[in-house]
Design a protein around this motif. Structure first.
Motif, mmCIF file in Angstrom:
data_model
loop_
_atom_site.group_PDB
_atom_site.id
_atom_site.type_symbol
_atom_site.label_atom_id
_atom_site.label_comp_id
_atom_site.label_asym_id
_atom_site.label_seq_id
_atom_site.Cartn_x
_atom_site.Cartn_y
_atom_site.Cartn_z
ATOM 1 N N GLY A 118 -9.947 1.068 -27.708
ATOM 2 C CA GLY A 118 -9.402 -0.284 -27.617
ATOM 3 C C GLY A 118 -10.413 -1.330 -28.059
ATOM 4 N N LEU A 119 -11.663 -1.206 -27.575
ATOM 5 C CA LEU A 119 -12.708 -2.146 -27.972
ATOM 6 C C LEU A 119 -13.040 -2.010 -29.460
ATOM 7 C CD1 LEU A 119 -15.139 -1.834 -24.925
ATOM 8 C CD2 LEU A 119 -13.579 -3.715 -25.433
ATOM 9 N N LEU A 120 -13.058 -0.760 -29.941
ATOM 10 C CA LEU A 120 -13.372 -0.522 -31.347
ATOM 11 C C LEU A 120 -12.329 -1.145 -32.267
ATOM 12 C CD1 LEU A 120 -14.996 0.863 -33.606
ATOM 13 C CD2 LEU A 120 -13.628 2.925 -33.203
ATOM 14 N N LEU A 121 -11.052 -0.873 -32.005
ATOM 15 C CA LEU A 121 -9.991 -1.413 -32.864
ATOM 16 C C LEU A 121 -9.947 -2.933 -32.789
ATOM 17 C CD1 LEU A 121 -7.121 1.171 -32.190
ATOM 18 C CD2 LEU A 121 -8.629 1.035 -34.180
ATOM 19 N N ALA A 122 -10.169 -3.481 -31.592
ATOM 20 C CA ALA A 122 -10.162 -4.942 -31.450
ATOM 21 C C ALA A 122 -11.277 -5.565 -32.286
ATOM 22 C CB ALA A 122 -10.314 -5.321 -29.981
ATOM 23 N N GLU A 123 -12.471 -4.957 -32.229
ATOM 24 C CA GLU A 123 -13.612 -5.496 -32.976
ATOM 25 C C GLU A 123 -13.405 -5.342 -34.477
ATOM 26 O OE1 GLU A 123 -17.102 -7.457 -33.647
ATOM 27 O OE2 GLU A 123 -16.017 -7.218 -31.741
ATOM 28 N N LEU A 124 -12.945 -4.170 -34.904
ATOM 29 C CA LEU A 124 -12.715 -3.959 -36.338
ATOM 30 C C LEU A 124 -11.640 -4.901 -36.861
ATOM 31 C CD1 LEU A 124 -12.836 -0.050 -36.591
ATOM 32 C CD2 LEU A 124 -14.656 -1.697 -37.069
ATOM 33 N N GLY A 125 -10.617 -5.126 -36.043
ATOM 34 C CA GLY A 125 -9.556 -6.040 -36.450
ATOM 35 C C GLY A 125 -10.066 -7.458 -36.635
ATOM 36 N N GLN A 126 -10.963 -7.894 -35.742
ATOM 37 C CA GLN A 126 -11.524 -9.242 -35.867
ATOM 38 C C GLN A 126 -12.421 -9.347 -37.099
ATOM 39 O OE1 GLN A 126 -13.491 -10.286 -32.214
ATOM 40 N NE2 GLN A 126 -11.596 -10.350 -31.035
ATOM 41 N N ARG A 127 -13.236 -8.314 -37.333
ATOM 42 C CA ARG A 127 -14.135 -8.353 -38.492
ATOM 43 C C ARG A 127 -13.354 -8.395 -39.800
ATOM 44 N NH1 ARG A 127 -18.429 -3.615 -36.639
ATOM 45 N NH2 ARG A 127 -19.267 -4.715 -34.808
ATOM 46 N N GLU A 128 -12.231 -7.679 -39.820
ATOM 47 C CA GLU A 128 -11.428 -7.615 -41.049
ATOM 48 C C GLU A 128 -10.365 -8.707 -41.100
ATOM 49 O OE1 GLU A 128 -12.031 -5.635 -43.506
ATOM 50 O OE2 GLU A 128 -13.517 -4.316 -42.566
ATOM 51 N N LYS A 129 -10.410 -9.600 -40.092
ATOM 52 C CA LYS A 129 -9.475 -10.737 -40.028
ATOM 53 C C LYS A 129 -8.006 -10.283 -40.041
ATOM 54 C CE LYS A 129 -12.603 -14.168 -42.038
ATOM 55 N NZ LYS A 129 -13.807 -13.368 -41.820
ATOM 56 N N VAL A 130 -7.723 -9.229 -39.275
ATOM 57 C CA VAL A 130 -6.350 -8.749 -39.128
ATOM 58 C C VAL A 130 -5.602 -9.703 -38.203
ATOM 59 C CG1 VAL A 130 -4.896 -6.886 -38.261
ATOM 60 C CG2 VAL A 130 -7.001 -6.357 -39.502
ATOM 61 N N GLU A 131 -4.413 -10.096 -38.589
ATOM 62 C CA GLU A 131 -3.630 -11.039 -37.780
ATOM 63 C C GLU A 131 -2.190 -10.550 -37.632
ATOM 64 O OE1 GLU A 131 -3.820 -14.906 -39.484
ATOM 65 O OE2 GLU A 131 -5.951 -15.223 -38.983
ATOM 66 N N VAL A 132 -1.595 -10.905 -36.516
ATOM 67 C CA VAL A 132 -0.167 -10.662 -36.278
ATOM 68 C C VAL A 132 0.549 -11.971 -36.585
ATOM 69 C CG1 VAL A 132 1.601 -10.090 -34.591
ATOM 70 C CG2 VAL A 132 -0.613 -8.930 -34.501
ATOM 71 N N SER A 133 1.410 -11.952 -37.578
ATOM 72 C CA SER A 133 2.104 -13.180 -37.975
ATOM 73 C C SER A 133 3.165 -13.555 -36.956
ATOM 74 C CB SER A 133 2.750 -12.999 -39.355
ATOM 75 O OG SER A 133 3.842 -12.094 -39.277
ATOM 76 N N GLU A 134 3.543 -14.799 -36.975
ATOM 77 C CA GLU A 134 4.603 -15.270 -36.085
ATOM 78 C C GLU A 134 5.918 -14.559 -36.392
ATOM 79 O OE1 GLU A 134 4.716 -17.363 -33.401
ATOM 80 O OE2 GLU A 134 2.548 -17.141 -33.517
ATOM 81 N N ALA A 135 6.134 -14.232 -37.667
ATOM 82 C CA ALA A 135 7.363 -13.528 -38.043
ATOM 83 C C ALA A 135 7.382 -12.131 -37.439
ATOM 84 C CB ALA A 135 7.478 -13.443 -39.570
ATOM 85 N N ASP A 136 6.234 -11.433 -37.532
ATOM 86 C CA ASP A 136 6.144 -10.090 -36.933
ATOM 87 C C ASP A 136 6.371 -10.157 -35.429
ATOM 88 O OD1 ASP A 136 5.601 -8.917 -39.365
ATOM 89 O OD2 ASP A 136 3.426 -9.032 -39.123
ATOM 90 N N LEU A 137 5.745 -11.134 -34.799
ATOM 91 C CA LEU A 137 5.862 -11.279 -33.343
ATOM 92 C C LEU A 137 7.295 -11.606 -32.948
ATOM 93 C CD1 LEU A 137 4.191 -11.190 -30.760
ATOM 94 C CD2 LEU A 137 3.752 -13.630 -31.027
ATOM 95 N N GLY A 138 7.925 -12.498 -33.708
ATOM 96 C CA GLY A 138 9.307 -12.866 -33.404
ATOM 97 C C GLY A 138 10.259 -11.688 -33.522
ATOM 98 N N GLN A 139 10.066 -10.869 -34.563
ATOM 99 C CA GLN A 139 10.915 -9.688 -34.737
ATOM 100 C C GLN A 139 10.728 -8.701 -33.590
ATOM 101 O OE1 GLN A 139 10.067 -8.041 -38.587
ATOM 102 N NE2 GLN A 139 10.880 -9.799 -39.707
ATOM 103 N N ALA A 140 9.476 -8.530 -33.150
ATOM 104 C CA ALA A 140 9.202 -7.601 -32.049
ATOM 105 C C ALA A 140 9.821 -8.101 -30.748
ATOM 106 C CB ALA A 140 7.699 -7.424 -31.886
ATOM 107 N N ILE A 141 9.771 -9.393 -30.523
ATOM 108 C CA ILE A 141 10.367 -9.961 -29.301
ATOM 109 C C ILE A 141 11.872 -9.760 -29.309
ATOM 110 C CG2 ILE A 141 10.773 -12.082 -27.992
ATOM 111 C CD1 ILE A 141 8.052 -13.082 -28.986
#
Length: 447
Positions: free
Chosen positions: A354-377
């Motif tokens: 969990g810590l590894l993926l979170a850190e790698l995601g931040q370094r690579e500037k991975v983002e969840v778009s509002e569209a992705d979040l809205g579809q998931a909700i």
């Protein structure tokens, strides 16, 4: 502010902070000056009330605000200066036995730092992505299941006895103490034996009956039956069997296709091909994701915050207890389950990844778009028919609920990012081989 480090062990840090009485006095006076500008005291012009009187009247309450703000600000200032990222909210305590105006403020801070996560050479990760091609046999098998689920019934031969799963066409009249009751009568009622759609014991007594049979069925209404006037009472149903019908799988034709929303059989086959392919794709992705996580877990090592591991281990132990005790009363307090060594080992893996993926995601500037979040909700909201809007609004206004939906989306995006940069080889396998490998992983997890 004076800061003294009192503990530094691994990721654990403890500090003693001292805020002088002079600093507190200055901040209190500053707040009182702001208050005085708009304050009107009898006998004085607006904004001209003596500071001594203001202190006498508002000093203690303002000092309380100053202490709270000072503690929060001091902790934030300290973390920023040290460059520490606490794994959890720091434990902050004011250690003065009796704090009063004119005293220095003594504060203790304790926390665990998030670890430094090493870089990962994505190109060194070598993985296989198992793929399955949808063939005609798989589509035909799916069509057969649909035909069985769309069962029809046809009259059995004269004199044939009714079996469990057959459909009877019956007339019935229910009586209690020889008196008919409301709702206890029907004609030409289609009843599938074994469907448990009638009172317990009713359907079982009709197994073996034939067309033209008349039978008295003796039953008792359950004590918790919906109609209070019938609950717990014995009843007799006079039943006439008008026809015995046996189940028959629907024909695989255009008529079947229309029952499942397709225009014709060819279109239904196309839909099934797409659906089966999607299922294989999901299974394949799940498998390669698991292999990736295994590879990362083997490849990367760093210190873990004990508090996070402890929380996760307790959560795992509690979840497994609930799975092993499905009939436990949800209203009763759950026992405190002590995590085992296996629980802790699994918790360490989850926290590390969990810590590894979170850190790698931040370094690579991975983002969840509002569209992705809205579809998931909205996908989650479909689990609450008729309350979709209420669920959507609740999630949007509840930070914790929103994060529970965002977190897996973020993780999947990080996994996809790593897979794009890793060396992934496509390997064609059979449906059976893919299923066996997934079953093996499931068995491994269960063990």
């Amino acid at each position: 502010m004076q800061v003294t480090e009192t503990k530094s062990e691994g990721l654990k840090r403890e500090y003693a902070l001292v805020v002088t009485a002079a600093d507190l006095e200055a901040k209190t006076t500053e707040k009182l000056e702001v208050l005085r500008k708009d304050f009107h005291m009898k006998g004085f012009r607006k904004g001209k009330a003596p500071m001594a009187l203001l202190k006498q009247r508002f000093g203690k309450s303002v000092l309380g605000e100053v202490v709270q703000e000072t503690v929060e600000g001091s902790v934030s200032q300290h973390l920023e200066k040290e460059g520490h990222r606490p794994a959890r909210q720091p434990d902050v305590k004011i250690t003065n036995e009796e704090f009063d105006e004119g005293d220095d403020l003594n504060v203790e801070i304790a926390y665990e730092c998030l670890p430094d996560v090493p870089d990962v050479d994505y190109g060194s990760l070598k993985l296989e992505r198992k793929t399955v091609t949808v063939d005609d046999a798989q589509v035909d098998e799916a069509l057969g299941r649909l035909a069985e689920s769309a069962v029809d019934y046809e009259a059995k031969d004269d004199g044939a006895a009714a079996d469990d799963g057959d459909q009877l066409v019956i007339d019935f009249l229910g009586k209690i103490d020889d008196e008919a009751f409301d709702g206890g009568e029907a004609e030409d009622y289609p009843l599938v034996l074994g469907s448990n759609s009638f009172i317990p014991g009713f359907e079982e007594q009709l197994v073996g009956t034939k067309t033209g049979d008349e039978k008295d069925v003796n039953v008792s209404f359950p004590d918790d039956y919906g109609a209070p006037n019938l609950a717990g009472k014995a009843a007799v149903f006079n039943v006439t069997v008008k026809e015995v019908r046996g189940p028959k799988a629907a024909e695989i034709d255009d008529a079947l296709a229309t029952r499942f929303g397709a225009d014709n059989l060819d279109q239904l086959k196309e839909q099934l091909t797409t659906q089966i392919g999607s299922e294989f794709g999901d299974a394949s992705r799940s498998l390669v994701k698991r292999r990736l996580l295994d590879a990362l877990d083997d490849k990367v090592s760093f210190d873990l915050p004990e508090s996070l591991v402890d929380i996760e281990a307790k959560s795992i132990a509690q979840q497994l207890w609930q799975e092993e005790n499905p009939d436990a009363d949800p209203q009763e307090e759950r026992p405190e389950v002590e995590p085992t060594e296996e629980h802790t080992k699994l918790a360490e893996r989850r926290v590390r990844l969990g810590l590894l993926l979170a850190e790698l995601g931040q370094r690579e500037k991975v983002e969840v778009s509002e569209a992705d979040l809205g579809q998931a909700i909205m996908a989650r909201a479909r689990n609450f028919p008729g309350q979709e809007r209420e669920f959507f609004d609740f999630v949007r206004q509840n930070r914790e609920a929103l994060e529970q939906i965002r977190a897996p989306l973020f993780e999947d995006k990080v996994v996809d990012m790593i897979l794009e940069k890793a060396e992934v080889t496509e390997v064609a396998v059979s449906k059976e081989d893919l299923e066996k490998e997934i079953e093996a992983l499931d068995a491994e997890d269960a063990a």
